[in-house]
Design a protein around this motif. Sequence first.
Motif, short mmCIF file in Angstrom:
data_model
loop_
_atom_site.label_atom_id
_atom_site.label_comp_id
_atom_site.label_asym_id
_atom_site.label_seq_id
_atom_site.Cartn_x
_atom_site.Cartn_y
_atom_site.Cartn_z
N ALA A 172 44.76 -12.79 -21.70
CA ALA A 172 43.73 -12.41 -22.67
C ALA A 172 43.40 -10.95 -22.38
O ALA A 172 42.62 -10.65 -21.48
CB ALA A 172 42.50 -13.29 -22.54
N LEU A 173 44.02 -10.08 -23.13
CA LEU A 173 43.92 -8.65 -22.85
C LEU A 173 43.42 -7.89 -24.07
O LEU A 173 43.67 -8.31 -25.21
CB LEU A 173 45.30 -8.10 -22.43
N GLY A 174 42.75 -6.77 -23.85
CA GLY A 174 42.30 -5.94 -24.96
C GLY A 174 41.48 -6.73 -25.95
O GLY A 174 40.49 -7.40 -25.60
N GLY A 175 41.90 -6.68 -27.22
CA GLY A 175 41.18 -7.40 -28.27
C GLY A 175 41.13 -8.89 -28.05
O GLY A 175 40.19 -9.56 -28.49
N GLU B 245 42.93 -0.77 -22.11
CA GLU B 245 43.01 0.35 -23.05
C GLU B 245 43.14 1.71 -22.36
O GLU B 245 43.72 2.64 -22.92
CB GLU B 245 41.79 0.35 -23.97
N VAL B 246 42.59 1.83 -21.15
CA VAL B 246 42.63 3.10 -20.44
C VAL B 246 44.07 3.58 -20.21
O VAL B 246 44.33 4.79 -20.15
CB VAL B 246 41.86 3.00 -19.10
N PHE B 247 45.02 2.65 -20.12
CA PHE B 247 46.42 3.02 -19.92
C PHE B 247 47.01 3.73 -21.15
O PHE B 247 48.03 4.41 -21.05
CB PHE B 247 47.27 1.79 -19.60
N LEU B 248 46.37 3.55 -22.31
CA LEU B 248 46.80 4.22 -23.54
C LEU B 248 45.87 5.38 -23.88
O LEU B 248 45.88 5.87 -25.00
CB LEU B 248 46.83 3.21 -24.70
N LEU C 82 36.90 -1.76 -16.46
CA LEU C 82 37.24 -0.79 -17.50
C LEU C 82 38.04 0.39 -16.94
O LEU C 82 39.02 0.83 -17.56
CB LEU C 82 35.96 -0.27 -18.16
N PHE C 83 37.64 0.90 -15.80
CA PHE C 83 38.29 2.08 -15.23
C PHE C 83 39.71 1.77 -14.75
O PHE C 83 40.61 2.58 -14.90
CB PHE C 83 37.49 2.63 -14.05
N THR C 84 39.90 0.61 -14.12
CA THR C 84 41.22 0.27 -13.59
C THR C 84 42.15 -0.28 -14.66
O THR C 84 43.37 -0.13 -14.56
CB THR C 84 41.12 -0.79 -12.47
N GLY C 85 41.58 -0.93 -15.70
CA GLY C 85 42.41 -1.54 -16.73
C GLY C 85 43.20 -2.72 -16.22
O GLY C 85 44.18 -3.14 -16.83
#
Length: 255
Positions: free
Chosen positions: A109-112, A135-138, A163-166
């Motif tokens: 369960a990732l992102g959206g 999302e931070v990776f993009l 959020l920071f680590t993604g």
Amino acid sequence: MKKKYRNITVNIADKIGMLNFNRPEQLNAMNQEMMNEIIDAIKTINANEEVLVAIVQGEGRAFMAGADIKEYGNQSPEEFRSFQERGLELYSAIENAPKPWIAAVNGFALGGGFEIALACDIILASEAAKMGLPEVFLSLVPGGGGTQRLIQKIGINRAKEVLFTGGQYPAKVFHAWGIVNHVYPEEAFKAEVKHFAQKLTRRSPEAIKQLKKLAQLSLSSIPFEQKIEEEGKAVTALFFGDEAKKAIQDFIDKS
């Protein structure tokens, strides 16, 4: 007449509405067509008075692996704005529904996909589930309320880490942090989710509706006194309703 969808399936039985993401080859990644179908299905389930509890889950190895990046990355400015606006409509339709929504997270369960789970009232997860906001990776940030709902649910420091680590976090970690309500073994997951949902169908629909409304109200910025006032209005309305009168009398008769 039962609606036909290309990217999801919907089944209603025993007072439970089941919305199933059905693009397993793409880990149920959400494109525009799928998003529109999900919104339509959520609204249909919400409007069905026979449905007392709703479950959303994914087919295959994933709950939902976020947006379909191949489509998402090629959107025009107009398409991007429409996608974001429709996404907000999706999360709101779950969060503001008059009935409880359960996210049955069986895999990724990732992102959206994680944002959909965060919008739900209850998250039940398989031991194999992994969740996160990558999302931070993009060079992006979550755009469906993920930052705000995550902070509300686990606090700002842990939310910043996520959020920071993604990173992708195991279900047991998020259970310890208070996001996931229960973690079940893979082999028992579907049965446990059904059992949990059936338990909620035996509760008062009107009381659940008011409880969900009051819980959401607790997160608002209105004065605390006004929140208590709204709680008082809810209990008064329920107390003088036929459903509560019967339940109270039944309790007295059994005493």
